[in-house]
Structure formats: C-alpha cells, structure tokens
Design a protein around this motif. Sequence first.
Motif, PDB file in Angstrom:
ATOM      1  N   UNK A 146      12.581  18.781   4.310  1.00 38.87           N
ATOM      2  CA  UNK A 146      13.865  18.297   4.784  1.00 38.87           C
ATOM      3  C   UNK A 146      14.003  16.785   4.791  1.00 38.87           C
ATOM      4  N   UNK A 147      13.019  16.074   4.330  1.00 39.95           N
ATOM      5  CA  UNK A 147      13.068  14.612   4.293  1.00 39.95           C
ATOM      6  C   UNK A 147      12.030  14.121   3.295  1.00 39.95           C
ATOM      7  N   UNK A 148      12.172  12.847   2.922  1.00 38.17           N
ATOM      8  CA  UNK A 148      11.170  12.245   2.041  1.00 38.17           C
ATOM      9  C   UNK A 148      10.317  11.282   2.851  1.00 38.17           C
ATOM     10  N   UNK A 149       9.092  11.167   2.434  1.00 38.53           N
ATOM     11  CA  UNK A 149       8.200  10.193   3.072  1.00 38.53           C
ATOM     12  C   UNK A 149       8.631   8.784   2.663  1.00 38.53           C
ATOM     13  N   UNK A 150       8.407   7.828   3.516  1.00 44.30           N
ATOM     14  CA  UNK A 150       8.794   6.437   3.232  1.00 44.30           C
ATOM     15  C   UNK A 150       8.109   5.926   1.968  1.00 44.30           C
ATOM     16  N   UNK A 151       6.838   6.284   1.779  1.00 47.36           N
ATOM     17  CA  UNK A 151       6.112   5.809   0.603  1.00 47.36           C
ATOM     18  C   UNK A 151       6.696   6.393  -0.680  1.00 47.36           C
ATOM     19  N   UNK A 152       7.079   7.662  -0.646  1.00 50.87           N
ATOM     20  CA  UNK A 152       7.666   8.302  -1.817  1.00 50.87           C
ATOM     21  C   UNK A 152       9.050   7.722  -2.105  1.00 50.87           C
ATOM     22  N   UNK A 153       9.805   7.456  -1.077  1.00 53.88           N
ATOM     23  CA  UNK A 153      11.124   6.844  -1.231  1.00 53.88           C
ATOM     24  C   UNK A 153      11.007   5.449  -1.843  1.00 53.88           C
ATOM     25  N   UNK A 210       0.821  -1.199   0.000  1.00 52.34           N
ATOM     26  CA  UNK A 210       0.000   0.000   0.000  1.00 52.34           C
ATOM     27  C   UNK A 210       0.859   1.254   0.000  1.00 52.34           C
ATOM     28  N   UNK A 211       2.041   1.155   0.607  1.00 54.22           N
ATOM     29  CA  UNK A 211       2.937   2.301   0.673  1.00 54.22           C
ATOM     30  C   UNK A 211       3.408   2.705  -0.729  1.00 54.22           C
ATOM     31  N   UNK A 212       3.675   1.700  -1.591  1.00 55.13           N
ATOM     32  CA  UNK A 212       4.099   1.977  -2.960  1.00 55.13           C
ATOM     33  C   UNK A 212       3.024   2.751  -3.715  1.00 55.13           C
ATOM     34  N   UNK A 213       1.786   2.343  -3.585  1.00 52.55           N
ATOM     35  CA  UNK A 213       0.678   3.015  -4.277  1.00 52.55           C
ATOM     36  C   UNK A 213       0.539   4.447  -3.778  1.00 52.55           C
ATOM     37  N   UNK A 214       0.726   4.641  -2.499  1.00 46.95           N
ATOM     38  CA  UNK A 214       0.660   5.994  -1.935  1.00 46.95           C
ATOM     39  C   UNK A 214       1.766   6.877  -2.528  1.00 46.95           C
ATOM     40  N   UNK A 215       2.981   6.342  -2.652  1.00 49.44           N
ATOM     41  CA  UNK A 215       4.087   7.101  -3.231  1.00 49.44           C
ATOM     42  C   UNK A 215       3.868   7.420  -4.699  1.00 49.44           C
ATOM     43  N   UNK A 216       3.403   6.436  -5.461  1.00 52.78           N
ATOM     44  CA  UNK A 216       3.097   6.680  -6.876  1.00 52.78           C
ATOM     45  C   UNK A 216       2.008   7.731  -7.016  1.00 52.78           C
ATOM     46  N   UNK A 217       1.033   7.687  -6.129  1.00 54.23           N
ATOM     47  CA  UNK A 217      -0.039   8.681  -6.161  1.00 54.23           C
ATOM     48  C   UNK A 217       0.525  10.079  -5.970  1.00 54.23           C
ATOM     49  N   UNK A 218       1.456  10.235  -5.024  1.00 59.26           N
ATOM     50  CA  UNK A 218       2.064  11.554  -4.818  1.00 59.26           C
ATOM     51  C   UNK A 218       2.843  12.002  -6.050  1.00 59.26           C
ATOM     52  N   UNK A 219       3.567  11.097  -6.680  1.00 57.54           N
ATOM     53  CA  UNK A 219       4.290  11.458  -7.895  1.00 57.54           C
ATOM     54  C   UNK A 219       3.337  11.906  -9.000  1.00 57.54           C
ATOM     55  N   UNK A 220       2.238  11.174  -9.162  1.00 54.42           N
ATOM     56  CA  UNK A 220       1.265  11.530 -10.198  1.00 54.42           C
ATOM     57  C   UNK A 220       0.521  12.819  -9.868  1.00 54.42           C
ATOM     58  N   UNK A 221       0.271  13.071  -8.589  1.00 54.48           N
ATOM     59  CA  UNK A 221      -0.386  14.325  -8.185  1.00 54.48           C
ATOM     60  C   UNK A 221       0.501  15.513  -8.535  1.00 54.48           C
TER      61      UNK A 221
END
Length: 127
Positions: A46-53, A1-12
């Motif tokens: 100052x940091x990246x979210x785990x899902x985005x990373x 689920x974390x991967x989907x959350x990160x991809x969602x942020x990239x697409x947003x």
Amino acid sequence: MSFIHGITWLLVYQLIGEVTVRLADVPIPGPVLGMVLLFITLWIRGRTAESLDQASSALLSHLSLLFVPAGVGMMVHFDRIAAEWLPITIALLLSTVLTMVATALIMQLTTRWLARPQDNGAGADDD
C-alpha cells in the motif's frame, strides 16, 4: 545510501524476474516479470519505501539517457535498417494501429465496468 538501497531493490526484483523466466521457460522478458512482481508487492504493502521512491525518481529524471544506446544501435545498423525499411515500416504501422484499437477497447470496457448504475432500482417506485 538510500538511493543505493532503492536501486538494489529494483535490481533484486529484476533478478527474480530473470531467474523465474529462465527456470519456468516463460516467454516474457525477465525485467517485465520483475516489474510486475514489484507492482504486486507495492500494491500489497500500500505504499512505497522512501529509498525506492528516491531511486525511481532519480532514474525517471534521467530517462532520456536510456535512449542513447538505442540511437547508437540505429546508427551502427543504419545500412540494415535502410535495406529493410518496408517490413519495418509495416510492422510499426500495424503494431501502432493494433495498440490503439486494443487501448480503445480496453478503455470502453473499463469505463462501462466502472460506470455501472449506482441506484440499484431506487427509481422504480416513482410511478
């Protein structure tokens, strides 16, 4: 689920870039503007979210797959590329040289800017 959350942020961020470019009629690609906005956001946080990373690492590990459409496009339009090889070659050579010169100049300016004297006149009283 974390991967989907990160991809969602990239697409947003890509969507925000696309919408901004279309509304403001800016002459840069929307994904590039989205990437700049994402960079600014990450810089402020100052940091990246785990899902985005996790999402960005997964995409980078499969980066070679993103070149497949470009290769297919070159094969599909090979006749056109072969017919216009001279302008393509000149454009590639000139853009490569200009990029190398610009990179060298920026590197020199950055190095000079970062390597400013640190002593601020401390050696003036050594006479």
